[in-house]
Design an enzyme around this catalytic site. Structure first.
Site, PDB file in Angstrom:
ATOM      1  N   CYS A   1       0.826  -1.201   0.000  1.00  0.00           N
ATOM      2  CA  CYS A   1       0.000   0.000   0.000  1.00  0.00           C
ATOM      3  C   CYS A   1       0.872   1.268   0.000  1.00  0.00           C
ATOM      4  O   CYS A   1       1.496   1.572  -0.998  1.00  0.00           O
ATOM      5  CB  CYS A   1      -0.991  -0.024   1.161  1.00  0.00           C
ATOM      6  SG  CYS A   1      -2.361   1.129   0.932  1.00  0.00           S
TER       7      CYS A   1
ATOM      8  N   HIS B   1      -3.562  -4.696   0.665  1.00  0.00           N
ATOM      9  CA  HIS B   1      -3.009  -5.154   1.942  1.00  0.00           C
ATOM     10  C   HIS B   1      -3.065  -6.679   2.017  1.00  0.00           C
ATOM     11  O   HIS B   1      -4.010  -7.252   2.586  1.00  0.00           O
ATOM     12  CB  HIS B   1      -3.787  -4.546   3.114  1.00  0.00           C
ATOM     13  CG  HIS B   1      -3.413  -3.136   3.420  1.00  0.00           C
ATOM     14  ND1 HIS B   1      -2.391  -2.807   4.283  1.00  0.00           N
ATOM     15  CD2 HIS B   1      -3.914  -1.962   2.946  1.00  0.00           C
ATOM     16  CE1 HIS B   1      -2.284  -1.492   4.352  1.00  0.00           C
ATOM     17  NE2 HIS B   1      -3.189  -0.956   3.548  1.00  0.00           N
TER      18      HIS B   1
ATOM     19  N   GLU C   1      -1.473  -8.625   3.883  1.00  0.00           N
ATOM     20  CA  GLU C   1      -1.372  -9.117   5.265  1.00  0.00           C
ATOM     21  C   GLU C   1      -2.752  -9.270   5.910  1.00  0.00           C
ATOM     22  O   GLU C   1      -2.904  -9.968   6.909  1.00  0.00           O
ATOM     23  CB  GLU C   1      -0.476  -8.199   6.107  1.00  0.00           C
ATOM     24  CG  GLU C   1      -1.088  -6.884   6.545  1.00  0.00           C
ATOM     25  CD  GLU C   1      -1.050  -5.778   5.508  1.00  0.00           C
ATOM     26  OE1 GLU C   1      -1.170  -4.593   5.897  1.00  0.00           O
ATOM     27  OE2 GLU C   1      -0.918  -6.080   4.297  1.00  0.00           O
TER      28      GLU C   1
END
Length: 260
Positions: free
Chosen positions: A125, A226, A228
């Site tokens: 990001c 994102h 994660e």
């Protein structure tokens, strides 16, 4: 040995966390999204949290990979943006959403040092944008100017909820990791405009917004979403750890050759 993956973060005053006693209000905290370290660990790496002071400490020589994380906008002075968007009264230690030149400088320095060593780099990001700026690229000030399709996408109901498709250029690093396309989340309002010299845009949203960048021949990838926060382990983390293992092995082999 499991490779060491450096992970960047932000710095806040303790006063920005309301549960802290006021006596600690002016002391600083280093803050990291725990999901990044967890995903690195799940992929087989060892997460190493990097404070601002690490940029010129020589720590990059002890790492095997680098992860530049998400956060606030990159200060326009670093990429030729509109300086009027910066509030002179904003305090990045008290507000995690305002520009932080100190954070920009430390992350840009780490990216440049890693690239000089051909160390694997993943930007997430804001980190995707930092990688591009560190290598001479520019940004879109506000994503909705590109197309209402991207701007109209609703924020995902949970951070890991995937809500739009990114298509990847055949033969690219991103394509080798994800295939022809991937469904991702969307949590940003800036993006890459022009890639830095040597960089290429290899992933796009349906409206044309650049969502992944890379440097051909280098183990370097930036993604605008994102990973994660996806529900399952995103394949970009095993890629980063595998690339870091290769980097460690090549470094060890070179060192052994020099000794003999």
């Amino acid at each position: 040995m499991r490779p060491l993956i450096g992970i960047t973060g932000r710095r806040l005053a303790a006063g920005a966390v309301h549960s802290y006693h006021p006596r600690f209000g002016d002391l600083h905290l280093d803050v990291y999204w725990s999901d990044n370290g967890r995903r690195v660990q799940e992929a087989g790496g060892i997460p190493v949290l990097l404070p601002f002071e690490s940029a010129d400490s020589g720590v990059i020589d002890r790492l095997d990979g680098l992860l530049i994380t998400g956060g606030q906008d990159v200060h326009p002075d670093y990429w030729g943006g509109d300086p009027s968007v910066v509030s002179a009264d904003a305090d990045p230690r008290r507000d995690a959403n305002v520009h932080d030149r100190e954070r920009d400088a430390y992350e840009i320095a780490l990216v440049q040092a890693a690239v000089a060593r051909r160390m694997p780099v993943l930007g997430i990001c804001r980190g995707n944008q930092v990688v591009n700026v560190a290598l001479g690229g520019t940004l879109v000030e506000d994503v909705p100017i590109l197309d209402v399709i991207h701007a109209a996408e609703e924020a995902p109901p949970t951070p890991g909820h995937a809500n739009h498709i990114v298509s990847f250029v055949p033969g690219s690093l991103a394509n080798s990791i994800y295939g022809a396309s991937a469904r991702t989340n969307s949590l940003h309002h800036q993006a890459v405009l022009q890639c830095g010299p040597g960089m290429e845009a290899t992933g796009h949203a349906p409206d044309g917004c650049i969502e992944s960048i890379e440097m051909p021949g280098f183990p370097l990838l930036g993604v605008q979403w994102h990973p994660e926060w996806h529900m399952d382990l995103d394949p970009v983390f095993p890629w980063l750890v595998a690339a870091a293992k290769n980097y460690r092995q090549s470094f060890s082999t070179s060192a052994a050759t020099e000794v003999h």
